[in-house]
Design an enzyme around this catalytic site. Structure first.
Site, short mmCIF file in Angstrom:
data_model
loop_
_atom_site.label_atom_id
_atom_site.label_comp_id
_atom_site.label_asym_id
_atom_site.label_seq_id
_atom_site.Cartn_x
_atom_site.Cartn_y
_atom_site.Cartn_z
N ARG A 100 0.78 -1.19 -0.01
CA ARG A 100 0.05 -0.03 0.09
C ARG A 100 0.88 1.31 -0.05
NH1 ARG A 100 -2.90 -3.01 4.22
NH2 ARG A 100 -4.57 -4.04 2.95
N LYS A 122 1.98 11.41 -10.93
CA LYS A 122 1.59 10.53 -11.89
C LYS A 122 2.42 9.24 -12.01
CE LYS A 122 -1.67 13.44 -14.62
NZ LYS A 122 -1.88 13.98 -15.92
N GLU A 164 9.27 20.25 -24.43
CA GLU A 164 8.49 20.50 -23.33
C GLU A 164 9.00 21.97 -22.53
OE1 GLU A 164 5.73 19.12 -21.91
OE2 GLU A 164 5.72 17.22 -23.07
N LYS A 206 6.15 23.43 -12.97
CA LYS A 206 5.61 22.19 -12.60
C LYS A 206 5.10 21.98 -11.39
CE LYS A 206 3.78 17.76 -14.21
NZ LYS A 206 4.31 16.83 -15.13
N GLU A 216 -5.90 16.46 -10.59
CA GLU A 216 -6.70 16.86 -11.83
C GLU A 216 -7.98 17.13 -11.54
OE1 GLU A 216 -5.13 14.30 -15.06
OE2 GLU A 216 -4.40 15.95 -15.95
N ARG A 221 -4.64 21.81 -13.86
CA ARG A 221 -3.31 21.12 -14.69
C ARG A 221 -3.55 21.22 -15.93
NH1 ARG A 221 -1.05 16.01 -10.77
NH2 ARG A 221 0.36 15.83 -12.53
N ASN A 225 -1.37 21.11 -20.38
CA ASN A 225 -1.88 20.24 -21.66
C ASN A 225 -1.53 21.12 -22.95
OD1 ASN A 225 -2.45 17.62 -21.76
ND2 ASN A 225 -4.29 18.09 -22.51
N HIS A 228 -0.52 19.61 -26.21
CA HIS A 228 -0.74 18.17 -26.05
C HIS A 228 -2.01 17.52 -26.79
CE1 HIS A 228 2.77 18.62 -23.63
NE2 HIS A 228 2.73 17.34 -23.37
N HIS A 232 -0.79 14.67 -28.93
CA HIS A 232 -1.14 13.48 -28.42
C HIS A 232 -1.89 12.63 -29.67
CE1 HIS A 232 -1.23 13.77 -23.87
NE2 HIS A 232 -0.35 13.45 -24.32
N HIS A 245 7.79 11.61 -28.35
CA HIS A 245 6.66 12.91 -27.67
C HIS A 245 7.11 14.16 -27.59
CE1 HIS A 245 3.56 13.81 -24.65
NE2 HIS A 245 4.65 14.58 -23.85
#
Lengths: 340, 340
Positions: A100, A122, A164, A206, A216, A221, A225, A228, A232, A245
């Site tokens: 956990r 994340k 980025e 960030k 989020e 946030r 993006n 993106h 994406h 990417h």
């Protein structure tokens, strides 16, 4: 890198470091890191995984957990991700579900990981049906970035990270964008002073954005993006093979900037400055590896879309953004066509 | 059960209910629940898994996620655990890692799950090398208990749950213990009024303790471990076959009570009252299926031990506890020997 052991001891998170990394990084930095940690009284075990997206699987996670449980006899374990985004995502996920949650440290070794993926908590692994569909929000106890690692990067990988970096400049930090325009040659020659500046500025942005909206839930946030949505779509429609990417994000940034100009939010000259900077960094400004139709189709599946409305982060100047919903499809198509 | 659909709508957690359950519960309550949820405008899908510890695996989790991702086309999914502890642990784990967490609801159908495992946010699956080694802290958005479900239980399963109920009485609620002494016959005949009382009182205690120490960082959850140090040792040394969890906890409670008496924290008569109550409920008061040595060996591996010190929750009366470290091994052995 010389401070790593001391930093870890200060955190008081355990004595047994289980370091997940790849073969290249282990060969180049393994001994150095191992010596440094042992000097501080830590026990060290390396676990190497292939640094490809395929490593981000539930099966791999289960195998790692089995291995680390054997190392965790004394119940004083912490997990270290030493590598790029793939290793960070995988190691973070493992750390979040073993018992956990055990303490977790990020040591990002790519520019992309240092300025983006290592910060924010994340974690993710992929399913066959989609990337990053399994994961958790799990904050690292420390993100330890050293630009020394970046020397392992090829130029293409470095420049992918710079896409980025430029994103951060465009959404939040005018001075960072100017620094990139002025000093991009120093960056390309791995000047540590300039790289330090870049990593510090991006990390701060960030971390600040994430701390306001950790899971989020508040839409804050979203700003991260920028570039993106189409980025994406370009990545996905190329089957994650054509562009990496950062390159896809660069193209996505240009499309978003074009949309911003068409919506009269920003001047045409801004698009041109971005275009020029990308060219200097050998980042793509035209789309050659994926078809127009595939990108348009893929962009409908963006997970950030709410209901049937699209939602774009647009520029209202360098360092300033505006979130716009329901951008007319003709404008999106017009902006995208510009890139062919 | 008639309020379930309305409750779920009120929570505003999604429209598509993915209900993880077992075949028995689905056969007995599936139609009823399905009709109720559909009446409230929810879409329903059942996923049945065998209700045995073997279902709590990473492999099973991955298979479920694959299945539910196909159901989640409209991105408005929530997950429901409809079953006992195994299903709650598994479904909670799946909910916590799919898309970094989707809304999750517990509908516990065993007494043990209603008074204990459904509350507190612990999710878990097993590894070959140990139970519950993988998991997360992930709170359900709702725990919906209905004693109607308890009629599906065999007497042995009901009584296993009652061992935990008695635990709550002993650590926090003198009146609950007295209620059990007075009304145990009503409980055994599934009297809904008394069962309601029991479930409500226990849920409140568990929720209160957990809310003070959600992630077990402050040691406040330790109190819930009363009877479990030796209880777990009995379960583990029987290979999780001889005694079920509740029976092992009953025996563990008696050992802990004996230790408390030997340490002069509580009167001998308390042990006798507990023993009498357990006997009335056909819970074991003597250990017949596991050897003395195996239990002593297994108790050293208790995960709650800090360093080399043992740590016991002991009774200082009915409804009052004291945490004691470093209980001499002779006293533990003497108390355990009492149970043979």
């Amino acid at each position: 890198m010389n401070f790593l052991g001391r930093q870890l001891i200060k955190l008081n998170i355990g004595k047994d470091a289980y370091i997940i990394t790849n073969a290249l990084i282990k060969r180049k930095f393994g001994d150095l890191i191992s010596r440094n940690l042992k000097k501080s009284g830590l026990k060290v075990k390396f676990k190497t995984v292939p640094d490809t997206e395929k490593s981000k699987s539930i099966t791999r996670s289960a195998a790692i957990i089995k291995d680390l449980a054997a190392f965790d006899r004394q119940k004083r374990l912490f997990i270290v991700a030493l590598g790029g985004g793939v290793i960070g995502d995988l190691a973070g996920f493992v750390a979040s579900i073993y018992k956990r949650g055990v303490p977790f440290v990020q040591i990002p070794t790519t520019l992309l990981a240092q300025v983006d993926s290592s910060i924010g908590g994340k974690t993710a692994v992929d399913l066959e049906i989609g990337k990053n569909l399994v994961g958790s929000f799990y904050q690292p106890r420390l993100v330890f970035s050293d630009v020394e690692f970046l020397k392992t990067l090829g130029r293409r990988q470095l420049c992918a990270g710079l896409a980025e970096v430029i994103k951060y400049g465009l959404i939040k930090d005018r001075a960072l964008f100017a620094l990139m325009e002025k000093d991009y040659k120093k960056v390309l020659s791995f000047n540590p002073g300039v790289l330090d500046q870049i990593v510090i500025r991006c990390s701060r942005i960030k971390a600040k954005v994430v701390s306001l909206d950790e899971k989020e839930e508040r839409g804050l946030r979203t700003i991260l993006n920028f570039g993106h949505t189409i980025g994406h779509a370009i990545e996905a429609s190329g089957g994650y093979k054509g562009y990496n990417h950062g390159e896809a994000v660069a193209l996505g940034i240009l499309v978003a900037a074009d949309i911003s100009a068409y919506c009269r939010l920003t001047k045409r000259s801004v698009v041109e400055r971005i275009e020029k900077l990308f060219s200097s960094l050998s980042l793509p400004t035209k789309i050659k590896k994926v078809s127009f139709c595939k990108i348009i189709n893929a962009h409908y599946h963006d997970k950030k879309f709410i209901g049937r409305k699209n939602r774009f982060v647009l520029l209202s100047g360098i360092g300033k953004t505006k979130i716009v919903e329901d951008v007319p499809l003709e404008i999106i198509k017009k902006a995208l066509r510009n890139r062919f």
